[in-house]
Design a protein around this motif. Structure first.
Motif, PDB file in Angstrom:
ATOM      1  N   SER A  60       0.824  -1.223   0.041  1.00  0.00           N
ATOM      2  CA  SER A  60       0.063   0.042   0.119  1.00  0.00           C
ATOM      3  C   SER A  60       0.942   1.377   0.091  1.00  0.00           C
ATOM      4  O   SER A  60       0.293   2.325  -0.394  1.00  0.00           O
ATOM      5  CB  SER A  60      -0.941  -0.093   1.337  1.00  0.00           C
ATOM      6  N   ASN A  61       2.277   1.125   0.363  1.00  0.00           N
ATOM      7  CA  ASN A  61       2.860   2.431   0.446  1.00  0.00           C
ATOM      8  C   ASN A  61       3.795   2.450  -0.802  1.00  0.00           C
ATOM      9  O   ASN A  61       4.799   3.238  -0.812  1.00  0.00           O
ATOM     10  CB  ASN A  61       3.860   2.579   1.833  1.00  0.00           C
ATOM     11  N   MET A  62       3.803   1.431  -1.355  1.00  0.00           N
ATOM     12  CA  MET A  62       4.712   1.316  -2.555  1.00  0.00           C
ATOM     13  C   MET A  62       4.343   2.236  -3.801  1.00  0.00           C
ATOM     14  O   MET A  62       3.218   2.437  -4.258  1.00  0.00           O
ATOM     15  CB  MET A  62       4.928  -0.020  -3.252  1.00  0.00           C
ATOM     16  N   LYS A  63       5.322   2.683  -4.328  1.00  0.00           N
ATOM     17  CA  LYS A  63       5.232   3.490  -5.750  1.00  0.00           C
ATOM     18  C   LYS A  63       5.961   2.838  -6.726  1.00  0.00           C
ATOM     19  O   LYS A  63       7.225   2.130  -6.604  1.00  0.00           O
ATOM     20  CB  LYS A  63       6.040   4.944  -5.611  1.00  0.00           C
ATOM     21  N   ILE A  64       5.077   2.382  -7.725  1.00  0.00           N
ATOM     22  CA  ILE A  64       5.741   1.559  -8.784  1.00  0.00           C
ATOM     23  C   ILE A  64       5.812   2.223 -10.063  1.00  0.00           C
ATOM     24  O   ILE A  64       4.982   3.026 -10.743  1.00  0.00           O
ATOM     25  CB  ILE A  64       4.756   0.143  -8.988  1.00  0.00           C
ATOM     26  N   GLY A  65       6.904   2.054 -10.955  1.00  0.00           N
ATOM     27  CA  GLY A  65       7.189   2.787 -12.282  1.00  0.00           C
ATOM     28  C   GLY A  65       7.060   1.567 -13.218  1.00  0.00           C
ATOM     29  O   GLY A  65       7.433   0.285 -13.165  1.00  0.00           O
ATOM     30  N   VAL A  66       6.239   2.103 -14.291  1.00  0.00           N
ATOM     31  CA  VAL A  66       6.118   1.153 -15.450  1.00  0.00           C
ATOM     32  C   VAL A  66       6.922   1.887 -16.836  1.00  0.00           C
ATOM     33  O   VAL A  66       6.426   2.950 -17.077  1.00  0.00           O
ATOM     34  CB  VAL A  66       4.839   0.747 -15.804  1.00  0.00           C
ATOM     35  N   PRO A  67       8.073   1.567 -17.210  1.00  0.00           N
ATOM     36  CA  PRO A  67       8.610   2.238 -18.504  1.00  0.00           C
ATOM     37  C   PRO A  67       7.673   1.903 -19.690  1.00  0.00           C
ATOM     38  O   PRO A  67       7.079   0.958 -19.920  1.00  0.00           O
ATOM     39  CB  PRO A  67       9.828   1.476 -18.717  1.00  0.00           C
ATOM     40  N   LYS A  68       7.648   3.205 -20.133  1.00  0.00           N
ATOM     41  CA  LYS A  68       6.804   3.453 -21.422  1.00  0.00           C
ATOM     42  C   LYS A  68       6.860   2.647 -22.500  1.00  0.00           C
ATOM     43  O   LYS A  68       6.039   2.109 -22.972  1.00  0.00           O
ATOM     44  CB  LYS A  68       6.774   4.859 -21.827  1.00  0.00           C
ATOM     45  N   LEU A  69       8.404   2.139 -22.550  1.00  0.00           N
ATOM     46  CA  LEU A  69       8.513   1.356 -23.823  1.00  0.00           C
ATOM     47  C   LEU A  69       8.097   0.079 -23.702  1.00  0.00           C
ATOM     48  O   LEU A  69       7.959  -0.579 -24.786  1.00  0.00           O
ATOM     49  CB  LEU A  69      10.233   1.505 -24.128  1.00  0.00           C
ATOM     50  N   TYR A  70       7.668  -0.526 -22.451  1.00  0.00           N
ATOM     51  CA  TYR A  70       7.414  -1.871 -22.659  1.00  0.00           C
ATOM     52  C   TYR A  70       5.903  -1.916 -22.765  1.00  0.00           C
ATOM     53  O   TYR A  70       5.334  -2.950 -23.237  1.00  0.00           O
ATOM     54  CB  TYR A  70       7.627  -2.375 -20.928  1.00  0.00           C
ATOM     55  N   LEU A  71       5.070  -0.648 -22.665  1.00  0.00           N
ATOM     56  CA  LEU A  71       3.632  -0.530 -23.109  1.00  0.00           C
ATOM     57  C   LEU A  71       3.756  -0.436 -24.589  1.00  0.00           C
ATOM     58  O   LEU A  71       2.909  -0.929 -25.167  1.00  0.00           O
ATOM     59  CB  LEU A  71       3.196   0.490 -22.278  1.00  0.00           C
ATOM     60  N   GLU A  72       4.633  -0.013 -25.020  1.00  0.00           N
ATOM     61  CA  GLU A  72       4.637   0.206 -26.601  1.00  0.00           C
ATOM     62  C   GLU A  72       5.127  -0.774 -27.394  1.00  0.00           C
ATOM     63  O   GLU A  72       4.810  -0.961 -28.529  1.00  0.00           O
ATOM     64  CB  GLU A  72       5.489   1.380 -26.987  1.00  0.00           C
ATOM     65  N   GLU A  73       5.838  -1.908 -26.656  1.00  0.00           N
ATOM     66  CA  GLU A  73       6.189  -3.112 -27.466  1.00  0.00           C
ATOM     67  C   GLU A  73       5.033  -3.836 -27.987  1.00  0.00           C
ATOM     68  O   GLU A  73       3.990  -3.896 -27.529  1.00  0.00           O
ATOM     69  CB  GLU A  73       6.889  -3.954 -26.485  1.00  0.00           C
ATOM     70  N   ASP A  74       5.465  -4.685 -29.354  1.00  0.00           N
ATOM     71  CA  ASP A  74       4.204  -5.329 -29.920  1.00  0.00           C
ATOM     72  C   ASP A  74       4.142  -6.720 -28.784  1.00  0.00           C
ATOM     73  O   ASP A  74       4.610  -7.688 -29.581  1.00  0.00           O
ATOM     74  CB  ASP A  74       4.501  -5.439 -31.251  1.00  0.00           C
ATOM     75  N   LEU A  75       3.635  -6.682 -27.865  1.00  0.00           N
ATOM     76  CA  LEU A  75       3.518  -7.923 -27.088  1.00  0.00           C
ATOM     77  C   LEU A  75       2.468  -8.727 -27.485  1.00  0.00           C
ATOM     78  O   LEU A  75       1.506  -8.361 -28.089  1.00  0.00           O
ATOM     79  CB  LEU A  75       3.261  -7.341 -25.546  1.00  0.00           C
ATOM     80  N   ASP A  76       2.657  -9.981 -27.494  1.00  0.00           N
ATOM     81  CA  ASP A  76       1.597 -11.163 -27.739  1.00  0.00           C
ATOM     82  C   ASP A  76       0.593 -10.587 -26.848  1.00  0.00           C
ATOM     83  O   ASP A  76       0.664 -10.010 -25.686  1.00  0.00           O
ATOM     84  CB  ASP A  76       1.998 -12.467 -27.335  1.00  0.00           C
ATOM     85  N   LYS A  77      -0.846 -10.784 -27.308  1.00  0.00           N
ATOM     86  CA  LYS A  77      -2.106 -10.364 -26.554  1.00  0.00           C
ATOM     87  C   LYS A  77      -2.043 -10.926 -25.216  1.00  0.00           C
ATOM     88  O   LYS A  77      -2.277 -10.374 -24.363  1.00  0.00           O
ATOM     89  CB  LYS A  77      -3.080 -10.465 -27.478  1.00  0.00           C
ATOM     90  N   ASP A  78      -2.030 -12.431 -25.025  1.00  0.00           N
ATOM     91  CA  ASP A  78      -1.978 -12.893 -23.868  1.00  0.00           C
ATOM     92  C   ASP A  78      -0.928 -12.165 -22.805  1.00  0.00           C
ATOM     93  O   ASP A  78      -1.145 -12.113 -21.535  1.00  0.00           O
ATOM     94  CB  ASP A  78      -1.745 -14.391 -24.046  1.00  0.00           C
ATOM     95  N   ILE A  79       0.120 -11.931 -23.246  1.00  0.00           N
ATOM     96  CA  ILE A  79       1.319 -11.239 -22.453  1.00  0.00           C
ATOM     97  C   ILE A  79       0.914 -10.095 -21.860  1.00  0.00           C
ATOM     98  O   ILE A  79       0.927  -9.513 -20.756  1.00  0.00           O
ATOM     99  CB  ILE A  79       2.744 -11.424 -23.347  1.00  0.00           C
TER     100      ILE A  79
END
Lengths: 95, 489
Positions: free
Chosen positions: B259-278
């Motif tokens: 509950s006190n954690m701050k989490i970062g998600v790098p944008k480039l991982y969201l832009e990758e052409d990930l398999d749909k399931d992944i």
């Protein structure tokens, strides 16, 4: 610069390997593919950036000079093909 | 048999402690599972059956007289990647070069496991000299994925992942230079932990790239992982890159609270052409953390885009230097027919090394040779600085960073091992972490439509192991371990 026959033979000699003609063709092809990919890193500007080798800062490590258990020669030599009087046997290098 | 071998390492240790099971019973159950399943999975290169039974009796005595009451792993059978030296037991690196090599000493991690009362079951399969991601380059044949034997268990610690997923070991050690613990863990639905560089001694680990290599565990849950990490971590005078920390009390971090954690998600991982399931699983994991009260933010981390190029240069340069020790004289494969010393070196090495090893040694030497050093090796080390710095900046804002562990699930073993852009980008997720020396864990976060596991990577700041363990443990409460459905009982 592309890896040609001469460059390849020079590397082969430096790394102390030998290979067949067939292997050589494949290695040159794969090496050039990898070098081509690696070359793309020149696109990134690294001016004024210091090179880094280790994550943690390097420091001198001192310790008392105490004799402790060293490996038994016998155990280490057990993996060599030929040992004579506690020495490794190699082909003659001086005439 | 299943009743015993399907248990977690900490659960079986508890049963042994409470005298519900004897160490020998556990070892016998595990050896039976190995005998039954090895023809299918080929996880092991060497099985130390006799030594395991002898050790079981010895450890039982120590448990009975109370000497091991503080160890979380007393009596637990473990499997060891075959690039970690074990005294008197063959250590092959899955190479013809070391096919008959018997070390005269134990790696520090082995000594620590023995002191904690763990039982060594054997040495597990890998890519030759840890170079690869499939175990296909193993001189002893590839290992198979217990979720589907037509697929790779990943690599290079593919025997370590196959053995634990197939319940042929409760827990295993692998080594990670550019993802070699985390990727096989993800492919086999396990927890795979790469500690901060310097946390675990590398003494006795046959080196691939010394500034990147780190030993770590693969396990079926995060509690097992924390237990074995406590056992193997710590300063070792025999490895001066290991770090002296006061306490390695990772089990304290097994707390269900982000509950006190701050989490970062790098944008480039969201832009990758990930398999749909992944993609779905990754987005689902982010939502789970949000639902548990963590604050999640997307941020730029574009500096790591050139990680793979820098990684190839640095890892191959270091490997070419490390592997120059194999001379056919002191140990390792020796040519049968040669005229002089130079030929002895060249033929021994040509016969002893497989193709991929030769390729990497040659590439590394080329990168280090006169005229290329600045252009390649120096440039790569400058990029390494940038990567390290950008992670450092990110961890000023975030406690942990999330990414998919891989852009795909386990590929078919028969698929061609050619470099593709997708594979390269997948490697960014892994090798940037080694370049920056950070700790990271892969944990299971779902199953794709082919029935193969999907991994989630959590990256931490230098020595931020406890945040990783706490986040992974909290996530695990929402997604308990699933064993491969195909396992025969």
């Amino acid at each position: 610069m592309k890896i040609n026959n001469d460059i390849f033979n020079n590397i082969l000699n430096m790394v102390k390997l030998s290979c067949t003609e067939e292997e050589k063709k494949q290695l040159i092809k794969d090496l050039n593919k990898l070098v081509g990919f690696i070359d793309t890193m020149s696109e990134l500007n690294t001016d004024n950036v210091e090179p880094m080798t280790y994550i943690h800062s390097t420091r001198n490590v001192y310790r008392e000079d105490i004799v402790n258990d060293s490996k038994e020669d016998h155990d280490i030599h057990a993996n060599a093909l030929e040992i004579k009087d506690g020495y490794y046997v190699v082909p003659r290098i001086l005439e | 048999m299943k009743e015993i071998t399907a248990m977690s390492a900490t659960a079986v240790a508890k049963k042994i402690k409470e005298k519900e099971l004897s160490v020998l019973e556990v070892v016998e159950a595990q050896l039976n599972a190995i005998k039954e399943r090895e023809p299918l999975y080929n996880s092991y290169i060497t099985i130390t059956e006799k030594e395991a039974r002898e050790q079981a009796l010895l450890i039982q005595k120590l448990i009975d007289d109370g000497s091991l009451k503080d160890s979380p792993l007393a009596g637990v059978p473990v499997a060891i990647k075959d690039n970690i030296c074990t005294k008197g037991i063959k250590t092959t690196c899955a190479s013809k070069m070391l096919a008959n090599f018997i070390p005269s000493y134990d790696a520090t991690v082995i000594q620590r496991l023995k002191n904690a009362g763990a039982i060594l079951l054997g040495k597990v399969n890998m890519d030759e000299f840890a170079m690869g991601g499939t175990t296909k380059t193993s001189y002893f044949g590839e290992a198979k994925n217990p979720w589907n034997p037509k697929h790779t268990p990943g690599g290079s610690s593919g025997g370590s992942s196959a053995a634990v997923a197939a319940e042929e070991a409760f827990i295993s050690l692998g080594s990670d230079t550019g993802g070699s613990i985390r990727q096989p863990a993800a492919y086999c639905g396990l927890v795979g932990f790469k500690p901060t560089y310097g946390t675990v001694s590398r003494y006795g680990l046959i080196p691939l790239a010394s500034s990147l290599d780190q030993i770590g565990p693969l396990s079926r849950n995060i509690s097992d992982c924390a237990s074995i990490l406590e056992v193997i971590s710590g300063y070792d005078p025999k490895d001066e890159t290991s770090i002296n920390q006061v306490r390695y009390t990772y089990r304290e971090a097994l707390v269900d609270d982000v509950s006190n954690m701050k989490i970062g998600v790098p944008k480039l991982y969201l832009e990758e052409d990930l398999d749909k399931d992944i993609r779905d699983c990754f987005m689902g994991a982010i939502k789970t953390f949000e639902d548990m009260g963590a604050k999640v933010e997307v941020f730029d981390l574009d500096e790591i885009s050139y990680s793979v190029q820098a990684y190839y240069v640095i890892s191959c340069a270091e490997a070419s230097s490390n592997l120059s020790r194999y001379d056919g004289i002191r140990y390792g494969h020796q040519a049968g027919d040669y005229d002089d010393l130079d030929e002895l070196y060249k033929i021994s090495r040509a016969e002893g090394f497989g193709y991929d090893v030769k390729l990497r040694i040659m590439l590394g030497t080329h990168m280090l040779s006169s005229g290329n050093y600045e252009k390649y090796y120096d440039k790569a080390r400058r990029i390494r600085s940038l990567i390290s710095r950008s992670y450092e900046d990110a961890f000023k804002k975030y406690d942990i960073i999330l990414s998919p562990e891989s852009l795909t699930t386990a590929p078919l073993l028969k698929s061609k091992n050619s470099p593709s852009t997708k594979k390269h980008r997948s490697e960014i997720l892994n090798c940037s972490v080694n370049l920056a020396g950070l700790p990271a864990v892969s944990i299971p976060c779902g199953i794709d439509k082919k029935g193969l596991p999907i991994g989630l990577q959590i990256i931490g700041s230098l020595f931020g192991e406890k945040s990783l363990i706490q986040a992974a443990y909290s996530f695990e409460q929402t997604k308990p371990y699933e064993r491969p459905g195909t396992l025969i009982d």
